[in-house]
Motif scaffolding. Structure first.
Motif, PDB file in Angstrom:
ATOM      1  N   LYS A 106       2.354  -0.445 -15.210  1.00 40.13           N
ATOM      2  CA  LYS A 106       1.282  -0.035 -14.850  1.00 40.13           C
ATOM      3  C   LYS A 106       0.474  -1.239 -14.343  1.00 40.13           C
ATOM      4  CE  LYS A 106      -0.531   3.980 -17.249  1.00 40.13           C
ATOM      5  NZ  LYS A 106      -1.269   4.448 -18.225  1.00 40.13           N
ATOM      6  N   ASN A 107       1.159  -2.340 -13.796  1.00 39.11           N
ATOM      7  CA  ASN A 107       0.651  -3.426 -13.298  1.00 39.11           C
ATOM      8  C   ASN A 107      -0.166  -3.176 -12.065  1.00 39.11           C
ATOM      9  OD1 ASN A 107       0.167  -5.916 -11.616  1.00 39.11           O
ATOM     10  ND2 ASN A 107       1.865  -6.887 -13.243  1.00 39.11           N
ATOM     11  N   LYS A 108      -1.479  -3.284 -11.801  1.00 39.54           N
ATOM     12  CA  LYS A 108      -2.229  -2.949 -10.865  1.00 39.54           C
ATOM     13  C   LYS A 108      -1.818  -3.653  -9.535  1.00 39.54           C
ATOM     14  CE  LYS A 108      -6.354  -1.788 -13.045  1.00 39.54           C
ATOM     15  NZ  LYS A 108      -7.638  -2.072 -13.242  1.00 39.54           N
ATOM     16  N   LYS A 109      -1.475  -5.052  -9.771  1.00 34.43           N
ATOM     17  CA  LYS A 109      -0.818  -5.662  -8.405  1.00 34.43           C
ATOM     18  C   LYS A 109       0.281  -4.940  -7.813  1.00 34.43           C
ATOM     19  CE  LYS A 109      -3.158 -10.230  -8.552  1.00 34.43           C
ATOM     20  NZ  LYS A 109      -3.006 -11.460  -9.064  1.00 34.43           N
ATOM     21  N   LEU A 110       1.392  -4.905  -8.835  1.00 34.00           N
ATOM     22  CA  LEU A 110       2.835  -4.292  -8.525  1.00 34.00           C
ATOM     23  C   LEU A 110       2.541  -2.908  -7.881  1.00 34.00           C
ATOM     24  CD1 LEU A 110       4.819  -5.463 -11.338  1.00 34.00           C
ATOM     25  CD2 LEU A 110       4.685  -6.295  -9.023  1.00 34.00           C
ATOM     26  N   VAL A 111       1.713  -2.044  -8.208  1.00 42.81           N
ATOM     27  CA  VAL A 111       1.302  -0.763  -8.023  1.00 42.81           C
ATOM     28  C   VAL A 111       0.757  -0.716  -6.642  1.00 42.81           C
ATOM     29  CG1 VAL A 111       0.137   1.424  -8.335  1.00 42.81           C
ATOM     30  CG2 VAL A 111       1.247   0.382 -10.378  1.00 42.81           C
ATOM     31  N   LYS A 112      -0.044  -1.652  -6.235  1.00 43.95           N
ATOM     32  CA  LYS A 112      -0.926  -1.794  -5.192  1.00 43.95           C
ATOM     33  C   LYS A 112       0.381  -2.323  -4.082  1.00 43.95           C
ATOM     34  CE  LYS A 112      -5.137  -3.662  -3.653  1.00 43.95           C
ATOM     35  NZ  LYS A 112      -6.235  -4.723  -3.802  1.00 43.95           N
ATOM     36  N   LYS A 113       1.145  -3.186  -4.438  1.00 46.02           N
ATOM     37  CA  LYS A 113       2.213  -3.708  -3.454  1.00 46.02           C
ATOM     38  C   LYS A 113       3.081  -2.719  -3.068  1.00 46.02           C
ATOM     39  CE  LYS A 113       4.838  -8.051  -3.289  1.00 46.02           C
ATOM     40  NZ  LYS A 113       5.601  -9.041  -4.489  1.00 46.02           N
ATOM     41  N   LEU A 114       3.277  -1.555  -4.145  1.00 45.11           N
ATOM     42  CA  LEU A 114       4.239  -0.522  -3.997  1.00 45.11           C
ATOM     43  C   LEU A 114       3.577   0.405  -2.799  1.00 45.11           C
ATOM     44  CD1 LEU A 114       6.705   1.337  -4.587  1.00 45.11           C
ATOM     45  CD2 LEU A 114       5.383   2.271  -6.361  1.00 45.11           C
ATOM     46  N   ALA A 115       2.505   0.647  -3.042  1.00 40.83           N
ATOM     47  CA  ALA A 115       1.768   1.610  -2.167  1.00 40.83           C
ATOM     48  C   ALA A 115       1.481   1.092  -0.956  1.00 40.83           C
ATOM     49  CB  ALA A 115       0.402   1.817  -2.647  1.00 40.83           C
ATOM     50  N   LYS A 116       1.470  -0.245  -0.653  1.00 37.42           N
ATOM     51  CA  LYS A 116       1.295  -0.891   0.686  1.00 37.42           C
ATOM     52  C   LYS A 116       2.616  -0.954   1.389  1.00 37.42           C
ATOM     53  CE  LYS A 116      -2.143  -4.565   1.700  1.00 37.42           C
ATOM     54  NZ  LYS A 116      -2.418  -5.829   1.256  1.00 37.42           N
ATOM     55  N   ARG A 117       3.622  -0.897   0.603  1.00 38.80           N
ATOM     56  CA  ARG A 117       4.938  -1.082   1.268  1.00 38.80           C
ATOM     57  C   ARG A 117       5.574   0.305   2.086  1.00 38.80           C
ATOM     58  NH1 ARG A 117       9.185  -1.844  -2.982  1.00 38.80           N
ATOM     59  NH2 ARG A 117       7.796  -3.409  -3.729  1.00 38.80           N
ATOM     60  N   TYR A 118       4.932   1.427   1.531  1.00 41.48           N
ATOM     61  CA  TYR A 118       5.471   2.429   2.125  1.00 41.48           C
ATOM     62  C   TYR A 118       4.214   3.368   2.790  1.00 41.48           C
ATOM     63  CZ  TYR A 118       9.511   1.684  -0.269  1.00 41.48           C
ATOM     64  OH  TYR A 118      10.735   0.995  -0.777  1.00 41.48           O
ATOM     65  N   ASN A 119       4.507   4.225   3.823  1.00 37.43           N
ATOM     66  CA  ASN A 119       3.341   5.031   4.371  1.00 37.43           C
ATOM     67  C   ASN A 119       3.151   6.147   3.444  1.00 37.43           C
ATOM     68  OD1 ASN A 119       4.847   3.731   6.861  1.00 37.43           O
ATOM     69  ND2 ASN A 119       2.700   3.648   7.091  1.00 37.43           N
ATOM     70  N   PHE A 120       4.088   6.717   2.946  1.00 38.96           N
ATOM     71  CA  PHE A 120       3.805   7.772   2.056  1.00 38.96           C
ATOM     72  C   PHE A 120       5.075   8.108   0.853  1.00 38.96           C
ATOM     73  CE2 PHE A 120       6.619   9.483   5.635  1.00 38.96           C
ATOM     74  CZ  PHE A 120       7.372  10.603   4.791  1.00 38.96           C
ATOM     75  N   PHE A 121       4.770   8.866   0.017  1.00 46.40           N
ATOM     76  CA  PHE A 121       5.686   9.023  -1.263  1.00 46.40           C
ATOM     77  C   PHE A 121       6.091  10.658  -1.386  1.00 46.40           C
ATOM     78  CE2 PHE A 121       3.554   5.213  -1.891  1.00 46.40           C
ATOM     79  CZ  PHE A 121       4.442   4.212  -2.396  1.00 46.40           C
ATOM     80  N   LEU A 122       7.404  11.092  -1.623  1.00 47.42           N
ATOM     81  CA  LEU A 122       7.718  12.400  -2.219  1.00 47.42           C
ATOM     82  C   LEU A 122       7.902  12.084  -3.745  1.00 47.42           C
ATOM     83  CD1 LEU A 122      10.240  13.446   0.546  1.00 47.42           C
ATOM     84  CD2 LEU A 122       7.796  14.200   0.329  1.00 47.42           C
ATOM     85  N   ALA A 123       7.781  13.134  -4.382  1.00 51.02           N
ATOM     86  CA  ALA A 123       8.130  13.038  -5.762  1.00 51.02           C
ATOM     87  C   ALA A 123       8.666  14.417  -6.427  1.00 51.02           C
ATOM     88  CB  ALA A 123       6.945  13.011  -6.632  1.00 51.02           C
ATOM     89  N   SER A 124       9.880  14.335  -7.250  1.00 47.20           N
ATOM     90  CA  SER A 124      10.572  15.472  -7.804  1.00 47.20           C
ATOM     91  C   SER A 124       9.473  16.369  -8.801  1.00 47.20           C
ATOM     92  CB  SER A 124      11.741  15.245  -8.613  1.00 47.20           C
ATOM     93  OG  SER A 124      12.540  14.583  -7.870  1.00 47.20           O
ATOM     94  N   ASP A 125       9.620  17.517  -8.810  1.00 43.82           N
ATOM     95  CA  ASP A 125       8.486  18.238  -9.738  1.00 43.82           C
ATOM     96  C   ASP A 125       8.367  17.538 -10.764  1.00 43.82           C
ATOM     97  OD1 ASP A 125      10.995  19.360  -9.981  1.00 43.82           O
ATOM     98  OD2 ASP A 125      10.292  21.326  -8.998  1.00 43.82           O
ATOM     99  N   ASN A 126       9.711  17.236 -11.768  1.00 48.84           N
ATOM    100  CA  ASN A 126       9.413  16.736 -13.301  1.00 48.84           C
ATOM    101  C   ASN A 126       8.760  15.374 -13.281  1.00 48.84           C
ATOM    102  OD1 ASN A 126      11.640  15.751 -11.976  1.00 48.84           O
ATOM    103  ND2 ASN A 126      12.705  15.291 -13.837  1.00 48.84           N
TER     104      ASN A 126
END
Length: 229
Positions: A106-126
């Protein structure tokens, strides 16, 4: 019904593609020399609204799937269960499992970095229900909360669908812009995408085309050409 002048749009797209390939085009009676860039330029439309009060009038938001993918280079990351991660691996898509997400702690900096690295995300239903708990509000804040990929969906089809989908969202400004293509596309594909995008925006507005002031079309590095007055 589209209020865009077909001949005007046709010429504008011709000029955009010619300019992007280094040819000379005529702008306002003068010749302008184009320049070929070493990256794929995106073609976008810029729309100015009129007779619209962003404070008083109802805010609108809508998504529409274009027939041709405007930005094929968008990067996707699959937040998946074991089966989806394996599938992503086969088609060359980056992926992360629950364990990978837990490591971000839940590190805000790391999550922000992850969000920046990709244009969009897909996620499995579970996984999708666990994302707020695992990552906090970071992806939502970045406007990149994952799109659901159910077990019956075809991953590549879903990725193409997200890449083809445009979004119009009214905020506090009277200008909107959206990608309708790129300079490697066929002229007709850009023309059709542009007409459909403009028609869809008009359908979201209270007075439809009467709320649209001007529309310009341009490539990333090219001049803006007006196609609606």
């Amino acid at each position: 019904m589209s209020k865009l002048n077909s001949a005007l749009l046709d010429k504008a797209v011709n000029d955009i593609l010619a300019y992007a390939s280094g040819d000379t085009i005529t702008r306002g009676g003068e010749e302008v020399e184009g320049k070929k860039r070493n990256f794929t330029e995106t073609v976008e439309i810029q729309i100015t609204l009129k007779n619209y009060d962003p404070v008083r009038d109802k805010r609108f938001s809508g998504t529409f799937k274009l027939p041709s993918i405007p930005r094929p280079g968008l990067k996707c990351c699959m937040l998946g269960n074991a089966a989806h991660c394996e599938q992503a691996d086969r088609i060359g898509i980056d992926h992360m499992s629950v364990e990978d997400l837990k490591k971000l702690n839940k590190n805000k900096k790391l999550v922000k970095k992850l969000a920046k690295r990709y244009n969009f995300f897909l996620a499995s239903d579970n996984m999708i229900k666990q994302i707020p708990r695992l990552l906090g509000p970071g992806l939502t804040k970045a406007g990149k909360f994952p799109t659901l990929l159910s077990s019956s969906d075809d991953m590549q089809e879903k990725i193409n669908e997200v890449k083809s989908t445009i979004k119009f969202q009214m905020k506090k400004v009277m200008c909107l812009n959206v990608a309708v293509g790129n300079v490697t596309m066929d002229k007709q594909q850009i023309v059709v995408n542009t007409q459909l995008a403009a028609n869809f925006l008009a359908s979201l507005l209270k007075k439809q085309w009467q709320n649209i002031g001007q529309i310009y079309i341009k490539s990333t590095m090219g001049p803006a050409i007006q196609i609606y007055f």
